[in-house]
Design a protein around this motif. Sequence first.
Motif, mmCIF file in Angstrom:
data_model
loop_
_atom_site.group_PDB
_atom_site.id
_atom_site.type_symbol
_atom_site.label_atom_id
_atom_site.label_comp_id
_atom_site.label_asym_id
_atom_site.label_seq_id
_atom_site.Cartn_x
_atom_site.Cartn_y
_atom_site.Cartn_z
ATOM 1 N N UNK A 1 0.829 -1.208 0.000
ATOM 2 C CA UNK A 1 0.000 0.000 0.000
ATOM 3 C C UNK A 1 0.862 1.256 0.000
ATOM 4 N N UNK A 2 1.959 1.223 0.755
ATOM 5 C CA UNK A 2 2.868 2.374 0.783
ATOM 6 C C UNK A 2 3.510 2.581 -0.583
ATOM 7 N N UNK A 3 3.969 1.504 -1.195
ATOM 8 C CA UNK A 3 4.589 1.617 -2.513
ATOM 9 C C UNK A 3 3.607 2.099 -3.571
ATOM 10 N N UNK A 4 2.336 1.718 -3.438
ATOM 11 C CA UNK A 4 1.333 2.128 -4.421
ATOM 12 C C UNK A 4 1.086 3.629 -4.404
ATOM 13 N N UNK A 5 1.487 4.292 -3.332
ATOM 14 C CA UNK A 5 1.328 5.750 -3.231
ATOM 15 C C UNK A 5 2.546 6.503 -3.756
ATOM 16 N N UNK A 6 3.527 5.781 -4.281
ATOM 17 C CA UNK A 6 4.720 6.427 -4.830
ATOM 18 C C UNK A 6 4.649 6.459 -6.351
ATOM 19 N N UNK A 7 5.634 7.124 -6.974
ATOM 20 C CA UNK A 7 5.670 7.185 -8.429
ATOM 21 C C UNK A 7 6.060 5.825 -8.984
ATOM 22 N N UNK A 8 5.220 5.303 -9.850
ATOM 23 C CA UNK A 8 5.442 3.970 -10.404
ATOM 24 C C UNK A 8 5.150 3.970 -11.897
ATOM 25 N N UNK A 9 5.767 3.060 -12.585
ATOM 26 C CA UNK A 9 5.388 2.848 -13.975
ATOM 27 C C UNK A 9 4.094 2.032 -13.983
ATOM 28 N N UNK A 10 3.348 2.058 -15.065
ATOM 29 C CA UNK A 10 2.118 1.254 -15.123
ATOM 30 C C UNK A 10 2.352 -0.225 -14.835
ATOM 31 N N UNK A 11 3.470 -0.758 -15.320
ATOM 32 C CA UNK A 11 3.768 -2.176 -15.091
ATOM 33 C C UNK A 11 4.034 -2.427 -13.613
ATOM 34 N N UNK A 12 4.824 -1.541 -12.967
ATOM 35 C CA UNK A 12 5.100 -1.691 -11.547
ATOM 36 C C UNK A 12 3.811 -1.617 -10.729
ATOM 37 N N UNK A 13 2.936 -0.689 -11.103
ATOM 38 C CA UNK A 13 1.653 -0.549 -10.394
ATOM 39 C C UNK A 13 0.825 -1.818 -10.522
ATOM 40 N N UNK A 14 0.802 -2.393 -11.719
ATOM 41 C CA UNK A 14 0.038 -3.621 -11.945
ATOM 42 C C UNK A 14 0.598 -4.767 -11.113
ATOM 43 N N UNK A 15 1.930 -4.891 -11.070
ATOM 44 C CA UNK A 15 2.550 -5.964 -10.299
ATOM 45 C C UNK A 15 2.268 -5.810 -8.812
ATOM 46 N N UNK A 16 2.331 -4.569 -8.319
ATOM 47 C CA UNK A 16 2.090 -4.348 -6.896
ATOM 48 C C UNK A 16 0.638 -4.624 -6.523
ATOM 49 N N UNK A 17 -0.292 -4.350 -7.424
ATOM 50 C CA UNK A 17 -1.695 -4.671 -7.148
ATOM 51 C C UNK A 17 -1.876 -6.174 -7.024
ATOM 52 N N UNK A 18 -1.163 -6.938 -7.849
ATOM 53 C CA UNK A 18 -1.223 -8.397 -7.754
ATOM 54 C C UNK A 18 -0.687 -8.854 -6.401
ATOM 55 N N UNK A 19 0.444 -8.262 -5.973
ATOM 56 C CA UNK A 19 1.018 -8.609 -4.671
ATOM 57 C C UNK A 19 0.043 -8.263 -3.550
ATOM 58 N N UNK A 20 -0.576 -7.091 -3.633
ATOM 59 C CA UNK A 20 -1.521 -6.673 -2.596
ATOM 60 C C UNK A 20 -2.718 -7.611 -2.521
ATOM 61 N N UNK A 21 -3.306 -7.936 -3.656
ATOM 62 C CA UNK A 21 -4.464 -8.829 -3.680
ATOM 63 C C UNK A 21 -4.097 -10.219 -3.175
ATOM 64 N N UNK A 22 -2.903 -10.690 -3.535
ATOM 65 C CA UNK A 22 -2.465 -12.002 -3.069
ATOM 66 C C UNK A 22 -2.289 -12.014 -1.555
ATOM 67 N N UNK A 23 -1.719 -10.938 -1.016
ATOM 68 C CA UNK A 23 -1.551 -10.837 0.432
ATOM 69 C C UNK A 23 -2.878 -10.803 1.156
ATOM 70 N N UNK A 24 -3.836 -10.059 0.610
ATOM 71 C CA UNK A 24 -5.162 -9.985 1.228
ATOM 72 C C UNK A 24 -5.860 -11.338 1.186
ATOM 73 N N UNK A 25 -5.701 -12.066 0.091
ATOM 74 C CA UNK A 25 -6.309 -13.390 -0.020
ATOM 75 C C UNK A 25 -5.703 -14.352 0.986
ATOM 76 N N UNK A 26 -4.387 -14.280 1.160
ATOM 77 C CA UNK A 26 -3.714 -15.147 2.125
ATOM 78 C C UNK A 26 -4.151 -14.816 3.545
#
Length: 219
Positions: free
Chosen positions: A1-26
């Motif tokens: 969540x902290x990283x998602x509030x920083x400057x990211x490329x679209x690809x980085x943002x997409x990857x971090x959303x996957x990580x976030x959703x995976x963590x929430x599911x776990x």
Amino acid sequence: ELLLDTELTPVQHEYLKVVQLSGESLLELINDILDFSKIEAGRMELDLIPFDLRDVLGDTMKSLSPRAHNKGLEIAFAIAPNIPTCLIGDASRLRQIVVNLVGNAIKFTSTGEVVLTAEAGQRLNDQLMLNFTVSDTGIGIPAEKLDEIFKAFHQADTSTTRRFGGTGLGLAISRRLVELMEGEIHCTSVENQGSVFHFSARFRIGNQDNSAQSQGADV
């Protein structure tokens, strides 16, 4: 969540959303297993704390509304005017039941609405039974599967785990929590038209009178 509030490329943002959703599911999976283990071991105890049902349901539905709005669904709730302002019971476990049922309704509904209602049932001295319904316009459940959905690790269709995710524990935990609250839970459904989950729960009435006004809202 902290990283998602920083400057990211679209690809980085997409990857971090996957990580976030995976963590929430776990985290959801771990919490479900822990709760189920407590219930099975007879270690689950309910708190008796004063709370306002309108605040609890209002906050809970607001937290769920982004999921519904992202799918273009209407989400609403209504509380009968004769329910006392102050109740005594375990608001967090009631919230858990509502999150499970409304969350499932949103998950399995692609168009239409999800509605939660609360009505006052039988009253005996300072004890009040509340009756809740969660209705949706989703995919529905086959009649022969209605009893199985409340069993641990069961779902109405084994393919739903792959299509929609989930642990298969949410409804089993909800049923046990409802039973701890001296209530009952069941479901009525028509395939491709929607489902209605009914559950009841007993609470003590607090010191305030039951002159609260009706509250309902789209959220």
